[in-house]
Design a protein around this motif. Structure first.
Motif, mmCIF file in Angstrom:
data_model
loop_
_atom_site.group_PDB
_atom_site.id
_atom_site.type_symbol
_atom_site.label_atom_id
_atom_site.label_comp_id
_atom_site.label_asym_id
_atom_site.label_seq_id
_atom_site.Cartn_x
_atom_site.Cartn_y
_atom_site.Cartn_z
ATOM 1 N N VAL A 145 0.845 -1.138 -0.065
ATOM 2 C CA VAL A 145 0.048 0.069 0.072
ATOM 3 C C VAL A 145 0.916 1.188 -0.080
ATOM 4 C CG1 VAL A 145 -1.832 1.285 1.292
ATOM 5 C CG2 VAL A 145 -1.969 -1.363 1.194
ATOM 6 N N THR A 146 1.728 1.526 0.899
ATOM 7 C CA THR A 146 2.424 2.564 1.220
ATOM 8 C C THR A 146 3.295 2.966 0.094
ATOM 9 O OG1 THR A 146 2.286 2.192 3.679
ATOM 10 C CG2 THR A 146 3.834 4.001 2.891
ATOM 11 N N GLY A 148 1.739 3.838 -3.208
ATOM 12 C CA GLY A 148 1.235 5.149 -3.002
ATOM 13 C C GLY A 148 2.199 6.157 -3.041
ATOM 14 N N MET A 170 3.405 6.251 -6.947
ATOM 15 C CA MET A 170 2.126 6.932 -7.720
ATOM 16 C C MET A 170 2.438 8.538 -7.728
ATOM 17 S SD MET A 170 -1.159 4.950 -7.632
ATOM 18 C CE MET A 170 -1.031 3.987 -5.908
ATOM 19 N N CYS A 202 -2.827 8.064 -11.651
ATOM 20 C CA CYS A 202 -2.162 8.253 -10.619
ATOM 21 C C CYS A 202 -2.846 9.410 -9.492
ATOM 22 C CB CYS A 202 -0.936 8.980 -10.883
ATOM 23 S SG CYS A 202 0.326 7.986 -11.549
ATOM 24 N N GLY A 238 -5.504 6.852 -7.885
ATOM 25 C CA GLY A 238 -4.783 5.936 -6.998
ATOM 26 C C GLY A 238 -4.079 6.632 -5.571
ATOM 27 N N ILE A 239 -3.724 7.827 -5.684
ATOM 28 C CA ILE A 239 -3.002 8.601 -4.649
ATOM 29 C C ILE A 239 -4.253 8.757 -3.616
ATOM 30 C CG2 ILE A 239 -2.252 10.732 -3.923
ATOM 31 C CD1 ILE A 239 -0.415 10.519 -6.583
ATOM 32 N N ASN A 263 -7.230 7.246 -3.450
ATOM 33 C CA ASN A 263 -7.668 5.841 -2.807
ATOM 34 C C ASN A 263 -6.714 5.587 -1.581
ATOM 35 O OD1 ASN A 263 -10.073 5.364 -4.038
ATOM 36 N ND2 ASN A 263 -9.326 4.086 -5.615
ATOM 37 N N THR A 264 -5.501 5.786 -1.906
ATOM 38 C CA THR A 264 -4.511 5.378 -0.866
ATOM 39 C C THR A 264 -4.569 6.231 0.460
ATOM 40 O OG1 THR A 264 -3.131 4.190 -2.584
ATOM 41 C CG2 THR A 264 -2.109 4.701 -0.469
ATOM 42 N N PHE A 265 -4.352 7.356 0.175
ATOM 43 C CA PHE A 265 -3.977 8.483 1.312
ATOM 44 C C PHE A 265 -5.220 9.183 1.752
ATOM 45 C CE2 PHE A 265 0.210 8.100 -1.068
ATOM 46 C CZ PHE A 265 1.002 7.283 -0.134
ATOM 47 N N SER A 271 -8.652 6.475 2.055
ATOM 48 C CA SER A 271 -8.081 5.481 3.083
ATOM 49 C C SER A 271 -8.809 4.004 2.829
ATOM 50 C CB SER A 271 -8.373 5.758 4.566
ATOM 51 O OG SER A 271 -7.458 6.753 5.101
ATOM 52 N N ASN A 319 -7.599 1.263 1.861
ATOM 53 C CA ASN A 319 -6.876 0.015 2.421
ATOM 54 C C ASN A 319 -6.443 0.192 3.823
ATOM 55 O OD1 ASN A 319 -6.339 -1.290 -0.252
ATOM 56 N ND2 ASN A 319 -5.609 0.795 -0.692
#
Length: 160
Positions: free
Chosen positions: A15-16, A19, A22, A49, A52-53, A55-57, A60, A62
């Motif tokens: 995940v990290t 991120g 990306m 990107c 994706g960023i 969704n990741t940061f 949240s 994940n």
């Protein structure tokens, strides 16, 4: 209260690091798109990107830690915690994938909250976590085709 935690090393790798990768690709794509402003592959990279960023940061999607108690479910990731009262959950949808990976959508999840990719096999006590979410969905939708077949098979074995 039950606490489920994603394996720290795997969270970093799954995940990290992607991120942050990306973010680097986004910077590269923005620079190249600025120097050669056109509708090209860099424009596509910017869109992918950014999503994706986000969704990741930001949303949240994940979670690193899931806490389940008798009243609430907490999803924690990157200093953000989403809390759901179990009594307030009206709708839950689970898409199951290989290797006990699930896509969980709570109360028609929106862009900022309510959509989670959960790799249950990466959490401690993964079978209990997976079973909990499946049972929660079954409680809300007992007549769903997904669970109706399960009831039919259980009834068939009991009558034999």
């Amino acid at each position: 209260m039950k606490k489920y935690k994603y394996d720290s090393k795997r969270y970093l790798l799954n995940v990290t690091i992607p991120g942050f990768f990306m973010i680097l690709i986004l910077i590269y794509a923005l620079f190249n798109n600025y120097t050669n402003f056109n509708l090209n592959i860099y424009s596509l990279l910017i869109i992918v990107c950014t999503y994706g960023i986000f969704n990741t940061f930001i949303s949240s999607s994940n979670p690193k830690k899931i806490i389940i108690d008798s009243k609430c479910i907490h999803f924690t990731s990157f200093m953000t915690t989403h809390k759901y009262e179990i009594k307030d959950i009206e709708k839950i949808r689970i898409r199951e994938f290989y290797n006990k990976k699930i896509y969980l959508k709570i109360n028609d999840g929106n862009l900022f909250k309510g959509r989670y990719w959960i790799r249950t096999n990466m959490f401690n006590n993964s079978i209990a976590l997976y079973s909990y979410f499946i049972e929660l969905e079954e409680c809300l939708y007992p007549d769903s085709l997904k669970f109706r077949n399960k009831k039919y098979n259980n009834a068939k074995y009991i009558t034999i």
